[in-house]
Design a protein around this motif. Structure first.
Motif, PDB file in Angstrom:
ATOM      1  N   ASP A 136      49.026  37.426  26.618  1.00 34.62           N
ATOM      2  CA  ASP A 136      48.099  38.179  27.455  1.00 34.62           C
ATOM      3  C   ASP A 136      48.919  39.116  28.345  1.00 34.62           C
ATOM      4  OD1 ASP A 136      45.750  38.972  28.646  1.00 34.62           O
ATOM      5  OD2 ASP A 136      45.438  37.117  29.774  1.00 34.62           O
ATOM      6  N   TYR A 137      48.565  40.409  28.381  1.00 32.60           N
ATOM      7  CA  TYR A 137      49.393  41.370  29.111  1.00 32.60           C
ATOM      8  C   TYR A 137      48.540  42.505  29.664  1.00 32.60           C
ATOM      9  CZ  TYR A 137      48.853  44.840  25.447  1.00 32.60           C
ATOM     10  OH  TYR A 137      48.310  45.757  24.582  1.00 32.60           O
ATOM     11  N   ARG A 138      49.115  43.238  30.628  1.00 33.22           N
ATOM     12  CA  ARG A 138      48.551  44.471  31.138  1.00 33.22           C
ATOM     13  C   ARG A 138      49.690  45.480  31.263  1.00 33.22           C
ATOM     14  NH1 ARG A 138      45.215  41.327  30.239  1.00 33.22           N
ATOM     15  NH2 ARG A 138      43.361  40.701  31.440  1.00 33.22           N
ATOM     16  N   ALA A 139      49.452  46.711  30.830  1.00 35.08           N
ATOM     17  CA  ALA A 139      50.432  47.788  30.982  1.00 35.08           C
ATOM     18  C   ALA A 139      50.209  48.473  32.329  1.00 35.08           C
ATOM     19  CB  ALA A 139      50.295  48.792  29.842  1.00 35.08           C
ATOM     20  N   VAL A 140      51.286  48.665  33.106  1.00 29.31           N
ATOM     21  CA  VAL A 140      51.152  49.239  34.449  1.00 29.31           C
ATOM     22  C   VAL A 140      52.187  50.350  34.647  1.00 29.31           C
ATOM     23  CG1 VAL A 140      50.256  47.091  35.400  1.00 29.31           C
ATOM     24  CG2 VAL A 140      52.704  47.510  35.491  1.00 29.31           C
ATOM     25  N   THR A 141      51.783  51.381  35.405  1.00 34.75           N
ATOM     26  CA  THR A 141      52.682  52.506  35.681  1.00 34.75           C
ATOM     27  C   THR A 141      52.715  52.875  37.166  1.00 34.75           C
ATOM     28  OG1 THR A 141      50.915  54.105  35.225  1.00 34.75           O
ATOM     29  CG2 THR A 141      52.359  53.502  33.376  1.00 34.75           C
ATOM     30  N   ASN A 142      51.955  52.150  37.999  1.00 38.77           N
ATOM     31  CA  ASN A 142      52.003  52.393  39.438  1.00 38.77           C
ATOM     32  C   ASN A 142      51.603  51.107  40.167  1.00 38.77           C
ATOM     33  OD1 ASN A 142      49.033  52.381  39.779  1.00 38.77           O
ATOM     34  ND2 ASN A 142      49.123  54.337  38.673  1.00 38.77           N
ATOM     35  N   ILE A 143      51.765  51.110  41.469  1.00 34.22           N
ATOM     36  CA  ILE A 143      51.570  49.872  42.227  1.00 34.22           C
ATOM     37  C   ILE A 143      50.107  49.421  42.224  1.00 34.22           C
ATOM     38  CG2 ILE A 143      51.264  51.005  44.449  1.00 34.22           C
ATOM     39  CD1 ILE A 143      53.116  47.666  43.679  1.00 34.22           C
ATOM     40  N   ALA A 144      49.174  50.349  42.175  1.00 40.08           N
ATOM     41  CA  ALA A 144      47.757  49.951  42.134  1.00 40.08           C
ATOM     42  C   ALA A 144      47.454  49.210  40.836  1.00 40.08           C
ATOM     43  CB  ALA A 144      46.862  51.183  42.272  1.00 40.08           C
ATOM     44  N   GLU A 145      47.972  49.731  39.728  1.00 39.54           N
ATOM     45  CA  GLU A 145      47.765  49.061  38.441  1.00 39.54           C
ATOM     46  C   GLU A 145      48.464  47.706  38.419  1.00 39.54           C
ATOM     47  OE1 GLU A 145      47.400  53.078  35.621  1.00 39.54           O
ATOM     48  OE2 GLU A 145      49.219  51.841  35.552  1.00 39.54           O
ATOM     49  N   TYR A 146      49.639  47.644  39.039  1.00 34.26           N
ATOM     50  CA  TYR A 146      50.377  46.376  39.090  1.00 34.26           C
ATOM     51  C   TYR A 146      49.592  45.331  39.888  1.00 34.26           C
ATOM     52  CZ  TYR A 146      53.919  42.938  40.344  1.00 34.26           C
ATOM     53  OH  TYR A 146      54.596  41.760  40.541  1.00 34.26           O
ATOM     54  N   ASP A 147      49.076  45.713  41.029  1.00 36.26           N
ATOM     55  CA  ASP A 147      48.309  44.772  41.858  1.00 36.26           C
ATOM     56  C   ASP A 147      47.051  44.300  41.136  1.00 36.26           C
ATOM     57  OD1 ASP A 147      50.123  44.840  43.914  1.00 36.26           O
ATOM     58  OD2 ASP A 147      49.036  46.343  45.094  1.00 36.26           O
ATOM     59  N   ALA A 148      46.384  45.222  40.464  1.00 31.39           N
ATOM     60  CA  ALA A 148      45.178  44.849  39.720  1.00 31.39           C
ATOM     61  C   ALA A 148      45.516  43.896  38.579  1.00 31.39           C
ATOM     62  CB  ALA A 148      44.493  46.105  39.178  1.00 31.39           C
ATOM     63  N   ALA A 149      46.638  44.154  37.895  1.00 27.51           N
ATOM     64  CA  ALA A 149      47.049  43.277  36.794  1.00 27.51           C
ATOM     65  C   ALA A 149      47.400  41.883  37.306  1.00 27.51           C
ATOM     66  CB  ALA A 149      48.243  43.901  36.064  1.00 27.51           C
ATOM     67  N   CYS A 150      48.091  41.820  38.440  1.00 23.89           N
ATOM     68  CA  CYS A 150      48.420  40.514  39.040  1.00 23.89           C
ATOM     69  C   CYS A 150      47.145  39.745  39.394  1.00 23.89           C
ATOM     70  CB  CYS A 150      49.263  40.712  40.295  1.00 23.89           C
ATOM     71  SG  CYS A 150      51.003  41.063  39.973  1.00 23.89           S
ATOM     72  N   ALA A 151      46.182  40.446  39.953  1.00 27.32           N
ATOM     73  CA  ALA A 151      44.924  39.797  40.350  1.00 27.32           C
ATOM     74  C   ALA A 151      44.184  39.249  39.139  1.00 27.32           C
ATOM     75  CB  ALA A 151      44.047  40.795  41.094  1.00 27.32           C
ATOM     76  N   GLU A 152      44.283  39.931  38.012  1.00 25.50           N
ATOM     77  CA  GLU A 152      43.621  39.463  36.790  1.00 25.50           C
ATOM     78  C   GLU A 152      44.360  38.303  36.135  1.00 25.50           C
ATOM     79  OE1 GLU A 152      41.917  42.283  33.833  1.00 25.50           O
ATOM     80  OE2 GLU A 152      42.870  43.792  35.104  1.00 25.50           O
ATOM     81  N   LEU A 153      45.686  38.424  36.030  1.00 24.04           N
ATOM     82  CA  LEU A 153      46.458  37.478  35.223  1.00 24.04           C
ATOM     83  C   LEU A 153      46.886  36.222  35.985  1.00 24.04           C
ATOM     84  CD1 LEU A 153      48.785  39.919  33.220  1.00 24.04           C
ATOM     85  CD2 LEU A 153      46.723  38.755  32.417  1.00 24.04           C
ATOM     86  N   ARG A 154      47.126  36.342  37.281  1.00 22.82           N
ATOM     87  CA  ARG A 154      47.677  35.195  38.016  1.00 22.82           C
ATOM     88  C   ARG A 154      46.773  33.964  37.959  1.00 22.82           C
ATOM     89  NH1 ARG A 154      49.825  31.707  38.592  1.00 22.82           N
ATOM     90  NH2 ARG A 154      51.279  30.887  40.136  1.00 22.82           N
ATOM     91  N   PRO A 155      45.437  34.091  38.078  1.00 16.18           N
ATOM     92  CA  PRO A 155      44.596  32.882  37.998  1.00 16.18           C
ATOM     93  C   PRO A 155      44.540  32.259  36.596  1.00 16.18           C
ATOM     94  CG  PRO A 155      43.437  34.689  39.080  1.00 16.18           C
ATOM     95  CD  PRO A 155      44.637  35.283  38.425  1.00 16.18           C
ATOM     96  N   LEU A 156      44.964  33.015  35.587  1.00 15.93           N
ATOM     97  CA  LEU A 156      44.806  32.561  34.202  1.00 15.93           C
ATOM     98  C   LEU A 156      46.034  31.841  33.650  1.00 15.93           C
ATOM     99  CD1 LEU A 156      43.092  35.745  32.682  1.00 15.93           C
ATOM    100  CD2 LEU A 156      41.990  33.680  33.581  1.00 15.93           C
ATOM    101  N   HIS A 157      47.213  32.101  34.245  1.00 12.65           N
ATOM    102  CA  HIS A 157      48.453  31.604  33.649  1.00 12.65           C
ATOM    103  C   HIS A 157      49.364  30.991  34.705  1.00 12.65           C
ATOM    104  CE1 HIS A 157      47.158  33.723  30.066  1.00 12.65           C
ATOM    105  NE2 HIS A 157      47.047  34.823  30.769  1.00 12.65           N
ATOM    106  N   ARG A 158      50.046  29.940  34.315  1.00  9.91           N
ATOM    107  CA  ARG A 158      50.925  29.227  35.238  1.00  9.91           C
ATOM    108  C   ARG A 158      52.086  30.097  35.705  1.00  9.91           C
ATOM    109  NH1 ARG A 158      55.327  25.748  35.201  1.00  9.91           N
ATOM    110  NH2 ARG A 158      55.685  26.103  32.979  1.00  9.91           N
ATOM    111  N   LYS A 159      52.634  30.911  34.772  1.00 10.09           N
ATOM    112  CA  LYS A 159      53.751  31.792  35.105  1.00 10.09           C
ATOM    113  C   LYS A 159      53.509  33.158  34.488  1.00 10.09           C
ATOM    114  CE  LYS A 159      57.840  28.843  35.763  1.00 10.09           C
ATOM    115  NZ  LYS A 159      59.215  28.571  35.258  1.00 10.09           N
ATOM    116  N   LEU A 160      54.026  34.180  35.169  1.00 11.81           N
ATOM    117  CA  LEU A 160      53.977  35.539  34.641  1.00 11.81           C
ATOM    118  C   LEU A 160      55.406  36.061  34.488  1.00 11.81           C
ATOM    119  CD1 LEU A 160      51.134  37.147  36.809  1.00 11.81           C
ATOM    120  CD2 LEU A 160      50.925  36.063  34.551  1.00 11.81           C
ATOM    121  N   CYS A 161      55.549  37.077  33.652  1.00 11.73           N
ATOM    122  CA  CYS A 161      56.835  37.741  33.482  1.00 11.73           C
ATOM    123  C   CYS A 161      56.586  39.236  33.360  1.00 11.73           C
ATOM    124  CB  CYS A 161      57.580  37.206  32.263  1.00 11.73           C
ATOM    125  SG  CYS A 161      56.716  37.466  30.688  1.00 11.73           S
TER     126      CYS A 161
END
Length: 345
Positions: A136-161
């Motif tokens: 499961d992944y999100r492509a990001v190119t700026n801090i707004a996209e990064y924050d949105a991706a973190c908000a989506e993925l963090r509750p779903l997975h124990r660890k992110l990379c």
């Protein structure tokens, strides 16, 4: 005799040439069919030791200027088969120009497919691989996209990379650590890890950045499958399971879902010659990491299990795969590599 040229590429070409020479001598009773030529911009490249003949390439040549130089090199050296590394896409697209001077180009894929595979975000977007879906992944190119991706993925997975959409050798890859600072990670010798807040702070200082993939971290075993295909038809795949624990080596394991994934990817992208496919196990089973359209650094370990993959690819391209026999793969074999010192050219 076929004069086969390997231009500048990754260091595994030295192992590949040694394997080709060994198999060629055995197949022809000591009267080799293949004369191997190797070139590199480094005048002391270790791969030169495995070639019959070597040359130093001019530094700084890229794009169409490099293709023009390659055409001249093939004409001057009487090259009959060209297995390109550097600028492989452009060289493959110019195969008719090489054919006109008597040189056949062994390309892993079309220029368009190679460009797609080098862009992991775009490649994963169009992937159809139900037996080994990517993480499961999100492509990001700026801090707004990064924050949105973190908000989506963090509750779903124990660890992110995180990793760059375009990179090799895991450059730029890091697991996000929420507890230790970067200094603590450094002192602990925790490779490929970064403090999550310090990463965000750094990204926030840039308006935009090159595409990064924020991903679910897969914490299971990694598999590396070295493959040979003929215009989309998988000829052979040798999967290596990377065992946990330093010095444990790798295990040849022929798991059905992985082999099915290799077969489908070869067909879908019309792959040819030698290439490598990386997988890793996660919470949902086997997942695709990437396709490397080249020989892997561990190609020698795969070949120790039976099939001589570089020779099969070259001889099949040259003579036809119907004339070759693929040796059985020794499943369960534990393989490793041993380094030794040499004098460089």
């Amino acid at each position: 005799m076929q004069r086969v040229w390997f231009n500048k590429t990754f260091s595994s070409v030295g192992t590949a040439m040694r394997l080709i020479r060994e198999a060629d001598m055995a197949a022809t009773n000591g009267a080799p069919r293949y004369h191997l030529v190797c070139s590199n911009t480094n005048a002391h490249a270790a791969a030169f030791l495995a070639a019959h003949e070597y040359a130093v390439e001019p530094s700084g040549l890229t794009g169409l200027d490099y293709v023009a130089w390659c055409l001249e090199f093939c004409r001057d050296r009487g090259i009959t088969i060209f297995w390109p590394g550097k600028e492989a896409g452009l060289i493959g697209s110019a195969s008719a120009r090489f054919a006109a001077i008597g040189t056949r180009v062994l390309s892993v894929a079309s220029e368009e497919t190679l460009a797609l595979m080098h862009d992991k975000a775009r490649f994963c977007d169009g992937l159809d691989l139900p037996m080994a879906r990517p993480a499961d992944y999100r492509a990001v190119t700026n801090i707004a996209e990064y924050d949105a991706a973190c908000a989506e993925l963090r509750p779903l997975h124990r660890k992110l990379c995180i990793k760059p959409s375009e990179s090799v050798y895991a450059l730029g890859f890091a697991i996000l650590d929420e507890e230790r600072t970067s200094a603590q990670l450094l002192l602990a010798g925790a490779a490929y890890q970064i403090n999550v807040q310090e990463l965000r702070n750094g990204l926030a200082q840039m308006e935009t950045f090159k595409t990064l993939l924020l991903m679910e971290y897969l914490d299971g075993h990694e598999y590396s499958a070295d493959c040979v295909a003929d215009q989309g038809k998988l000829v052979c795949a040798v999967p290596r399971k990377k065992l946990h624990g330093g010095g444990s080596g790798q295990l040849i394991e022929l798991r059905a879902d992985l082999l099915a994934a290799c077969d489908k990817l070869a067909r879908d992208y019309r792959l040819n010659g030698v290439f490598n496919i990386q997988f890793r196990e996660g919470a949902n089973g086997l997942a695709l990491l990437e396709i490397n359209p080249r020989m892997s650094g561990g190609i020698g370990m795969a070949c120790a299990a039976g099939p001589n993959l570089p020779y099969l690819a070259l001889a099949g391209f040259d003579q036809g795969f119907d004339k070759l026999t693929v040796p059985a793969i020794q499943e369960g074999m534990r393989v490793g590599e041993a380094a030794y010192a040499v004098e460089l050219p």
